[in-house]
Motif scaffolding. Structure first.
Motif, short mmCIF file in Angstrom:
data_model
loop_
_atom_site.label_atom_id
_atom_site.label_comp_id
_atom_site.label_asym_id
_atom_site.label_seq_id
_atom_site.Cartn_x
_atom_site.Cartn_y
_atom_site.Cartn_z
N TRP A 222 -24.78 -21.22 66.74
CA TRP A 222 -23.36 -20.91 66.89
C TRP A 222 -23.26 -19.58 67.62
O TRP A 222 -24.19 -18.77 67.61
N VAL B 203 -22.84 -20.18 57.42
CA VAL B 203 -21.90 -20.35 58.54
C VAL B 203 -21.67 -21.84 58.71
O VAL B 203 -22.61 -22.64 58.71
N GLY C 121 -33.97 -14.01 58.46
CA GLY C 121 -34.09 -14.30 57.04
C GLY C 121 -35.11 -15.40 56.82
O GLY C 121 -36.29 -15.20 57.17
N ASN C 122 -34.63 -16.53 56.31
CA ASN C 122 -35.50 -17.69 56.00
C ASN C 122 -36.64 -17.84 57.00
O ASN C 122 -36.41 -17.99 58.19
N LEU D 244 -26.95 -7.62 52.31
CA LEU D 244 -28.00 -8.61 52.59
C LEU D 244 -29.05 -7.98 53.50
O LEU D 244 -28.71 -7.43 54.55
N GLU E 144 -40.56 -21.43 61.62
CA GLU E 144 -39.11 -21.42 61.85
C GLU E 144 -38.52 -20.22 61.14
O GLU E 144 -38.68 -20.07 59.92
N GLY F 1 -27.25 -14.94 50.54
CA GLY F 1 -27.15 -15.71 51.76
C GLY F 1 -25.84 -15.52 52.50
O GLY F 1 -24.84 -15.07 51.93
N ILE F 2 -25.88 -15.84 53.78
CA ILE F 2 -24.67 -15.97 54.58
C ILE F 2 -24.67 -17.40 55.10
O ILE F 2 -25.64 -17.84 55.73
N MET G 36 -21.64 -6.55 49.55
CA MET G 36 -22.83 -7.39 49.60
C MET G 36 -23.77 -6.81 50.64
O MET G 36 -23.40 -6.71 51.82
N MET H 5 -25.35 -23.32 58.84
CA MET H 5 -26.55 -22.47 58.85
C MET H 5 -26.52 -21.63 57.58
O MET H 5 -25.58 -20.85 57.38
N HIS H 6 -27.51 -21.79 56.76
CA HIS H 6 -27.61 -21.06 55.49
C HIS H 6 -28.75 -20.04 55.61
O HIS H 6 -29.90 -20.36 55.30
N LEU H 7 -28.40 -18.84 56.04
CA LEU H 7 -29.41 -17.79 56.18
C LEU H 7 -29.53 -17.03 54.86
O LEU H 7 -28.52 -16.57 54.32
N VAL H 8 -30.74 -16.92 54.35
CA VAL H 8 -30.94 -16.14 53.13
C VAL H 8 -31.82 -14.93 53.38
O VAL H 8 -32.71 -14.94 54.24
N ASP I 207 -29.04 -27.84 56.18
CA ASP I 207 -28.74 -27.60 57.60
C ASP I 207 -29.24 -28.72 58.51
O ASP I 207 -28.65 -28.99 59.56
N CYS J 259 -32.09 -24.78 51.83
CA CYS J 259 -31.34 -24.38 53.04
C CYS J 259 -31.67 -25.29 54.22
O CYS J 259 -30.77 -25.76 54.93
N ARG J 260 -32.96 -25.51 54.43
CA ARG J 260 -33.35 -26.38 55.53
C ARG J 260 -32.78 -27.78 55.32
O ARG J 260 -32.30 -28.41 56.26
N TYR K 246 -34.84 -18.12 60.65
CA TYR K 246 -33.40 -18.08 60.87
C TYR K 246 -32.99 -16.66 61.22
O TYR K 246 -33.45 -15.71 60.58
N MET L 204 -39.99 -20.28 57.32
CA MET L 204 -40.86 -21.35 56.81
C MET L 204 -41.97 -21.60 57.82
O MET L 204 -41.71 -21.69 59.03
#
Lengths: 162, 162, 162
Positions: free
Chosen positions: C129, A88, C68-69, B66, C82, A85-86, B64, A64-67, A20, A16-17, C84, C71
């Motif tokens: 965003w 955006v 979420g994420n 999450l 970091e 994940g979501i 879903m 942005m890939h939020l998991v 992004d 994800c990082r 998210y 790290m």
């Protein structure tokens, strides 16, 4: 959390990082060299995926890939990982739905532990839903920190200090 | 993370996977047999909840759940767990807001550890916000993996290998 | 997960719970007394931030900061974290975009471990965003649990039992 689960979690987060921040080497590090990826609009090897992804990233201003939920089943040196994940995506022009959308995804991965550690050998990026963001994104209203794909990103600034 | 917190985390994740994959036995396993649930539009025992949920699931094409932030306070064999979630629901017809919406939820659970491990004895699914998704969902644009409630789901395919 | 990473994770979660429940002491506890914060529309010390935040919170009916994420890079008593997040804000009037919006944020933190444990010494809330939620929020459709900033919140009710 077992060491295997934690290691596998880091693989998912690195991906994800990497996407992004536009760090393709970091994305690649989430896969074994013979890894395979199945995405919406893509099926192929990790090498082909990186090429495809590089072109995709270029058409977005940012992603942005939020998991969240991450469930892992481990059996010796093999594991199946599912991360919700979501994702955006935003870009120009603002009225183009192909570069302004969010989606729900489940990253379902076959992972293997080899000499260099855990990594993906096959990924299915299962698309659950897709929402157009045309007409929804607005300016943030006041100055403040924001992300980029170069070394001005706040993450890189903070890492300098470490 | 302590073993109790990790076990409790798995309870929360089992619930989400169970609902989204239509696996009611998995949902039920998140509760003790005398568990109680409070949802938007529902108050009752876990048995009644499963019946209610089965009917709800049938009206959606997919869901879903999450989850992110998970805070747990443990005291001996008892715990209070709070997990933040975004739940996305889609269905037909596409212009029916009762089957096309997202919501923010906090799963607030009283949990107990008994012989069979940690599970919910009382859950409040606290609804924070609700957003209509009528007119926002779009097709994903290209072929690729997607989820289902049967054994064609990529998760089940990956698990076969394990 | 190492103890440092888990402790740092709790700092991030305390911040979110503090903001969403209107518990400013909990928010403050996420920072060292000499901490600094950079937000959209704000730059200053933690003391100034708490004052600014109190006024912000008052204009919203509610907020939800889902993360979420996460790290973390740890080096001795220092770390860069970091996380998210998606932050959802709602308020009145419903057609005012300044109190009805969602945003993607990355909480990028310099953290230090001192006598009282890990806490933030500098935070960048990087806004990725922003989406207007004017016209999207709807009533939840049926009675059920919901959140508040007082002791009627389901979390506090559940905690009483513990």
């Amino acid at each position: 959390m077992s060491s295997a689960k934690e290691d596998i979690h880091q693989v998912v987060l690195r991906y994800c990082r990497g996407v992004d921040r536009g760090d393709l080497a970091l994305v690649r590090s989430a896969y074994h060299p013979d890894g395979i990826d199945h995405h919406t609009g893509f099926d192929g090897t990790v090498g082909e995926f990186i090429t495809w992804l590089a072109a995709k990233i270029a058409v977005f201003e940012g992603t942005m890939h939020l998991v969240g939920n991450h469930m892992v089943s481990v059996k010796d040196h093999r594991a199946v990982s599912e991360a919700y994940g979501i994702a955006v995506h935003w870009g120009n022009p603002a009225d183009d739905p192909s570069v302004n959308f969010s989606c729900g995804v489940r990253f379902i991965d076959r992972m293997e532990r080899r000499d260099k550690g855990w990594a993906i050998i096959e990924r299915w990026a299962s698309r659950e839903w897709t929402r157009s963001e045309v007409g929804t994104f607005v300016a943030k209203g006041a100055p403040g920190p924001s992300g980029s794909r170069d070394d001005t990103d706040p993450l890189h600034v903070a890492m300098e200090w470490l």
